[in-house]
Design an enzyme around this catalytic site. Structure first.
Site, PDB file in Angstrom:
ATOM      1  N   GLU A 142       0.656  -1.189  -0.295  1.00 43.06           N
ATOM      2  CA  GLU A 142       0.478   0.211   0.003  1.00 43.06           C
ATOM      3  C   GLU A 142       1.238   1.047   0.387  1.00 43.06           C
ATOM      4  OE1 GLU A 142      -2.161  -0.811   3.401  1.00 43.06           O
ATOM      5  OE2 GLU A 142      -3.344  -2.230   2.700  1.00 43.06           O
ATOM      6  N   GLY A 151       2.025   4.665  -0.579  1.00 39.95           N
ATOM      7  CA  GLY A 151       1.346   6.627  -0.885  1.00 39.95           C
ATOM      8  C   GLY A 151       2.478   7.134  -1.220  1.00 39.95           C
ATOM      9  N   CYS A 153      -2.495  33.584  10.061  1.00 43.15           N
ATOM     10  CA  CYS A 153      -2.022  34.276  11.000  1.00 43.15           C
ATOM     11  C   CYS A 153      -2.444  33.592  12.009  1.00 43.15           C
ATOM     12  CB  CYS A 153      -3.523  35.194  11.775  1.00 43.15           C
ATOM     13  SG  CYS A 153      -3.685  36.557  10.829  1.00 43.15           S
TER      14      CYS A 153
HETATM   15  N1  LLP Z   1      -1.743   1.982   4.561  1.00 43.48           N
HETATM   16  C1  LLP Z   1      -2.199   2.489   5.568  1.00 43.48           C
HETATM   17  C2  LLP Z   1      -3.476   1.798   6.400  1.00 43.48           C
HETATM   18  C3  LLP Z   1      -2.034   4.402   6.134  1.00 43.48           C
HETATM   19  O1  LLP Z   1      -2.436   4.169   7.213  1.00 43.48           O
HETATM   20  C4  LLP Z   1      -1.119   4.801   4.875  1.00 43.48           C
HETATM   21  C5  LLP Z   1      -0.976   5.736   5.424  1.00 43.48           C
HETATM   22  C6  LLP Z   1      -0.604   4.132   4.050  1.00 43.48           C
HETATM   23  C7  LLP Z   1      -0.325   2.817   3.739  1.00 43.48           C
HETATM   24  C8  LLP Z   1       0.555   4.732   3.084  1.00 43.48           C
HETATM   25  O2  LLP Z   1       1.370   5.028   3.687  1.00 43.48           O
HETATM   26  P1  LLP Z   1       2.638   5.929   3.133  1.00 43.48           P
HETATM   27  O3  LLP Z   1       3.239   4.901   1.502  1.00 43.48           O
HETATM   28  O4  LLP Z   1       1.949   6.961   2.577  1.00 43.48           O
HETATM   29  O5  LLP Z   1       3.222   6.362   4.035  1.00 43.48           O
HETATM   30  N2  LLP Z   1       0.197  12.941   6.742  1.00 43.48           N
HETATM   31  C9  LLP Z   1       2.002  12.557   6.653  1.00 43.48           C
HETATM   32  C10 LLP Z   1       0.908  10.539   6.424  1.00 43.48           C
HETATM   33  C11 LLP Z   1       0.192  10.014   7.489  1.00 43.48           C
HETATM   34  C12 LLP Z   1       0.128   8.929   7.245  1.00 43.48           C
HETATM   35  C13 LLP Z   1      -0.932   8.091   7.189  1.00 43.48           C
HETATM   36  N3  LLP Z   1      -1.271   6.512   6.593  1.00 43.48           N
HETATM   37  C14 LLP Z   1       2.672  12.903   6.455  1.00 43.48           C
HETATM   38  O6  LLP Z   1       1.815  14.240   5.849  1.00 43.48           O
HETATM   39  O7  LLP Z   1       3.201  12.530   6.887  1.00 43.48           O
END
Ligand code: LLP
Length: 426
Positions: A278, A280, A348
């Site tokens: 998964e 992202g 702000c």
């Molecule tokens: N699978 C699940 C169940 C997740 O909760 C997440 C991310 C991913 C996959 C994808 O993870 P990645 O490959 O993108 O690391 N807003 C935060 C990151 C939050 C990630 C939440 N879950 C930031 O900007 O660093």
């Protein structure tokens, strides 16, 4: 590798100078590169397919990282599935062309309506994160008289080492079923007439820059799976989550997708299952930049120079929320030695500070700067705080570009909020 580079002094996305996009759309603006999205997805896929031990791997792109319809559609055309965490994300993935059979639904707080939506759509699996949730899925499936494919998301009790706010695999976090309960819940699902146990899942955090925590988590998952198999309960799929870090400029370098694939193949050798990943951030982060204009530069009596931009923490919240470091590059570099600037937005709050004492080439009012590695968790986390309309999004492909989300408008913002009848509303 990404497709943002300087050509004849001007920072470009693929074959389009960022300045040209701003002329057409204004600033601030998020700009995404198709070639980079495609490259990241292909590299990830090739890494997995090099290992027969990983069965038929599915890359369920975590759409939360960047859920723009054109971004999802770009990846869907290459065969991506989708990891989703809300009814909204399921709808987005389907609308962008991801087949239901490639959609995974995770999250600790799925509502009954969302679970019903997922079952109706016929998605690949629901990653169940607690016992009450398993009971809810079972009840809805029984009512529909159609069996639900469920994976048990396990909390492997591992500290992944990223920012504390994005840790998800430690026992203290809210995610997943405790290892100690997983076997019992899996067996419960196997006995239930309307549940079909589809496998085990884990996801331990984000921006992970070392393999060690992933290896530990995978080993715990494997051990659990072997225990289930020994008890006669098949584990047809392992969902190994996302979390692989993306390279941010001057930050610790994460391992690449092939190191992750090697690790998974090693830990799960002989498991005879299919695998879901998964990712992202690693797909989307370096495929995007936020381009912003310098409103003014002012100098404090102590000599500090503050560059005030037209983008704020509402447009890119990561520095305020996680102290995240984003490389800031002038779109056209002025001659002169770099010197430190505090780079701030117009919101702000003191938290609306993107960087302190960041060495940058000389900047002047009107200049454009690009926040790099902003394709993941950028636009998706934006808000209208301070009544600032959402920033537009542009997708580049070669020498072409398209507005894939227009700039929000203040009038639209006001129109969305009807006055209460006693205040003169209709
Ligand atoms: N699978 C699940 C169940 C997740 O909760 C997440 C991310 C991913 C996959 C994808 O993870 P990645 O490959 O993108 O690391 N807003 C935060 C990151 C939050 C990630 C939440 N879950 C930031 O900007 O660093």
């Amino acid at each position: 590798m990404d497709h943002f580079e300087r050509r004849a002094g001007a920072l470009c996305c693929e074959d389009v100078p960022l300045g040209r996009i701003v002329e057409a759309v204004g600033a601030p603006v998020y700009v995404y590169s198709t070639a980079t999205l495609e490259r990241h997805f292909r590299v990830f896929g090739e890494a997995l397919r090099a290992h027969p031990a990983l069965g038929r791997p599915l890359i369920a792109y975590a759409v939360k990282a960047n859920s723009n319809q054109s971004v999802i559609a770009t990846l869907a055309r290459l065969g991506a599935g989708a990891d989703t965490v809300s009814g909204g994300e399921i709808a987005r993935a389907l609308a962008a062309g991801v087949p239901a059979q490639k959609i995974v639904f995770s999250g600790v707080g799925k509502t009954q309506a969302e679970i019903a939506q997922a079952l109706l759509a016929g998605i690949l699996q629901i990653n169940v994160e607690s016992e009450p949730e398993l009971e809810t899925v079972a009840a809805i499936a029984a009512e529909r008289r159609e069996s639900a494919r469920v994976a048990i998301r396990v909390n492997p009790d591992i500290v992944a080492g990223g920012h504390a706010k994005v840790e998800t695999g430690a026992a203290a976090s809210k995610f997943g079923v405790a290892l100690a309960d997983a076997e019992r819940l899996y067996a419960l699902a196997a006995r239930h007439p309307w549940l079909e146990p589809a496998g085990l899942a884990c996801h331990i955090g984000s921006q992970i820059t070392g393999l060690a925590p992933l290896e530990k988590a995978f080993r715990r998952l494997r051990q659990l799976g072997d225990g289930l198999a020994a008890a006669g309960l098949a584990v047809p799929r392992y969902d190994l989550g996302g979390g692989l870090g993306a390279p941010y400029f001057q930050q610790p370098d994460p391992p690449g997708p092939s190191a992750l694939a090697d690790l998974a193949a090693r830990v799960f050798a002989g498991a005879q299952a299919d695998f879901i990943f998964e990712p992202g951030r690693v797909i989307a982060a370096n495929a995007g930049a936020l381009v912003s204009r310098v409103i003014l530069i002012h100098q404090r009596p102590d000599g500090r120079r503050i560059a005030v931009l037209d983008a704020g923490m509402n447009d890119l919240v990561r520095p305020a929320l996680y102290d995240a470091y984003h490389d800031i590059r002038p779109v056209i570099t002025r001659a002169g030695a770099p010197s430190p600037y505090d780079v701030v937005g117009p919101v702000c709050e003191s938290g609306d500070t993107f960087a302190r004492e960041r060495p940058l080439p000389p900047l002047a009012a009107g200049d454009l700067v690009a926040f790099m590695t902003a394709g993941a968790y950028g636009a998706v986390m934006a808000s209208e705080y301070n009544s600032r309309p959402l920033v537009p999004e542009v997708l580049v492909r070669g020498a072409s570009f398209a507005v894939v989300r227009p700039r929000g408008a203040v009038e639209e913002m006001i129109a969305r909020e009807p006055l209460a009848p006693w205040l003169g509303g209709g």
